[in-house]
Write an enzyme that holds these catalytic residues in place. Structure first.
Site, PDB file in Angstrom:
ATOM      1  CG  ASP A   1       5.122   2.793   0.760  1.00  0.00           C
ATOM      2  OD1 ASP A   1       4.067   2.442   1.308  1.00  0.00           O
ATOM      3  OD2 ASP A   1       5.179   3.258  -0.390  1.00  0.00           O
TER       4      ASP A   1
ATOM      5  N   GLY B   1       2.639  -3.785  -5.237  1.00  0.00           N
ATOM      6  CA  GLY B   1       1.762  -3.391  -4.135  1.00  0.00           C
ATOM      7  C   GLY B   1       2.363  -3.648  -2.763  1.00  0.00           C
ATOM      8  CG  LEU B   2       3.793  -6.933  -1.600  1.00  0.00           C
ATOM      9  CD1 LEU B   2       4.490  -8.280  -1.601  1.00  0.00           C
ATOM     10  CD2 LEU B   2       2.716  -6.896  -0.517  1.00  0.00           C
ATOM     11  CB  SER B   3       6.206  -0.658  -0.550  1.00  0.00           C
ATOM     12  OG  SER B   3       6.556   0.660  -0.712  1.00  0.00           O
ATOM     13  CB  SER B   4       9.413  -3.872  -4.651  1.00  0.00           C
ATOM     14  OG  SER B   4       8.685  -3.332  -5.718  1.00  0.00           O
ATOM     15  CB  SER B   5       9.696   1.596  -5.425  1.00  0.00           C
ATOM     16  OG  SER B   5       8.477   1.853  -4.813  1.00  0.00           O
ATOM     17  CB  ALA B   6       9.665   2.140  -0.065  1.00  0.00           C
ATOM     18  CB  ALA B   7      11.949  -2.815  -0.193  1.00  0.00           C
TER      19      ALA B   7
HETATM   20  C1  GLA Z   1       1.688   3.761  -1.762  1.00  0.00           C
HETATM   21  C2  GLA Z   1       2.452   5.006  -1.339  1.00  0.00           C
HETATM   22  C3  GLA Z   1       2.298   5.263   0.156  1.00  0.00           C
HETATM   23  C4  GLA Z   1       0.827   5.272   0.574  1.00  0.00           C
HETATM   24  C5  GLA Z   1       0.121   4.049   0.014  1.00  0.00           C
HETATM   25  C6  GLA Z   1      -1.369   4.092   0.220  1.00  0.00           C
HETATM   26  O1  GLA Z   1       2.240   2.629  -1.194  1.00  0.00           O
HETATM   27  O2  GLA Z   1       3.801   4.857  -1.685  1.00  0.00           O
HETATM   28  O3  GLA Z   1       2.933   6.473   0.514  1.00  0.00           O
HETATM   29  O4  GLA Z   1       0.201   6.455   0.183  1.00  0.00           O
HETATM   30  O5  GLA Z   1       0.329   3.886  -1.389  1.00  0.00           O
HETATM   31  O6  GLA Z   1      -1.648   4.059   1.558  1.00  0.00           O
END
Ligand code: GLA
Length: 406
Positions: A159, A111-117
């Site tokens: 993210d 939920g902290l967006s490790s994939s984008a990181a």
């Molecule tokens: C995930 C997605 C983001 C965004 C959020 C919800 O993190 O990767 O693009 O849509 O959920 O705000």
């Protein structure tokens, strides 16, 4: 054995939290967020040849591929993110040098967006290895393309923008339609004084429920289609021209149109659109609250955003809802919401630092009373808003090119 000094380059790519502006980036809405002082470290050397060799201090197994060849099919393995970064960069640039590196994540939390990181760390590393200079927003776009086209998540830019563009203690505000963004100091240009204690005005609590899930397998993509269906419904009722589904966004449809048509469309689609339009308003109010130094209002809007995620967008597991309810109303909690999409494991809160201990204790007790099975996996982490992804200059041991082995 891993030794930092064996590597010439070190990238730190932070995780992100989003207090306001959730589930709207894919509809070209308005979003806000912070990068935090926890994230992913990538140490690497540049190779003479085009081979990428990676190992992870977090996940099992090694990864090896040729950066100069098209990506193979996904392997459902952590190495897919490195292949995704290659895929998106190769669409624009010639890549001739690989890297040899080690990656590590600093929080075991979804939920902290490790994939984008990790994607951003790889994009920056592969660009460096190949002498490619990228503007910060190019990094955002390339990493986003990797996630959408290679990994298969129909997400927006939230993210990647938080991770690549944030500045310490400032709020990132991004318009996902025009891609214009600002990083805004608390209190606008006139920084408000910090407390006499020397501590900041808030810290961010991350309450990790103990639950992990992958967004690709969640209802995330389904919700995106529901938003687009709401938009199509509105246009169809007005007999207005339709655009292809992938080019249809709620942002292009005025709120008045929604008001006129909401009762005509299936209630589920109307709820998704209600979330979008109400979140648009909350983000605008929230940015003003932040700029004028009104943390209680900013926090309340974040709570309201979470309520809308639950009631209109219908995401959030029973675990996340229990944590949200446990923290809402506690003294010292300004506001907070599910972190990210709400299909994974974390809830964030903006907390007055004087109340950290009591807040952590109360949330832990209340949550575990309801979900004792998470006794050993539920965790609270305290983090702060930080700068976006960057090279760390602690490792300039030698110039960084290693010879490829015969
Ligand atoms: C995930 C997605 C983001 C965004 C959020 C919800 O993190 O990767 O693009 O849509 O959920 O705000």
């Amino acid at each position: 054995m891993f030794k930092m000094k064996d590597y010439a380059y070190h990238i730190f790519s932070p995780y992100r939290v989003c207090p306001l502006g959730a589930h709207v980036d894919h509809q070209h809405g308005l979003v806000t967020g912070f990068a935090i002082n926890k994230g992913v470290d990538l140490w690497f050397n540049i190779r003479e040849d085009s081979i990428v060799k990676l190992s992870s201090r977090t996940f099992e197994g090694d990864v090896e591929f040729d950066i100069n060849r098209p990506s193979q099919v996904k392997e459902k393995h952590w190495g897919d993110y490195a292949r995704g970064a290659k895929y998106a960069l190769r669409k624009r640039f010639e890549l001739t040098h690989g890297i040899e590196g080690v990656i590590q994540g600093s929080l075991p939390v979804g939920g902290l967006s490790s994939s984008a990181a990790v994607l951003i760390a790889y994009v920056m590393a592969f660009a460096k290895a190949n002498g490619i200079k990228l503007q910060p927003f190019e990094i955002v776009q390339i990493a986003s393309e990797a996630e959408r086209e290679y990994i298969g998540l129909n997400n927006g830019l939230l993210d990647q923008a938080c991770i690549a563009l944030s500045k310490k203690d400032q709020l990132l505000f991004l318009d996902c339609d025009t891609n214009e963004y600002r990083v805004i100091p608390f209190g606008g240009q006139n920084h408000l004084p910090l407390r006499e204690t020397g501590e900041g005005l808030f810290e961010i609590a991350i309450f990790f429920s103990g639950l992990t899930r992958s967004l690709v397998n969640s209802d995330y993509n389904l919700r995106v289609y529901e938003c687009k269906t709401a938009a199509w419904n509105m246009l169809a009722y007005l007999d207005a021209p339709l655009k292809p589904f992938d080019k249809t966004f709620l942002r292009d449809i005025p709120k008045e149109t929604f008001e006129k048509t909401r009762d005509m469309m299936p209630a589920r689609f109307a709820r998704r659109a209600e979330h979008y339009y109400s979140e648009y308003r909350r983000v605008r109010q929230g940015v003003t609250a932040w700029e004028t130094g009104n943390l209680p209002l900013f926090g309340k809007l974040s709570f309201d955003s979470c309520e809308s995620s639950m009631n209109n967008y219908e995401c959030g597991s029973p675990e996340l809802i229990a944590i949200y309810k446990a923290m809402r109303g506690l003294e010292g909690v300004y506001g907070g919401r599910f972190s990210g999409a709400g299909f994974k494991g974390a809830v964030i809160a903006l907390v007055d630092p004087r109340y950290k201990e009591s807040v952590e204790k109360a949330v832990t007790e209340r949550y575990l009373a309801e979900f004792p099975e998470y006794e050993t996996t539920f965790k609270t982490f305290w983090v702060k808003p930080d700068d976006g992804a960057r090279f760390i200059n602690d490792l300039k041991i030698y110039s960084g090119r290693i010879q490829c082995k015969p």
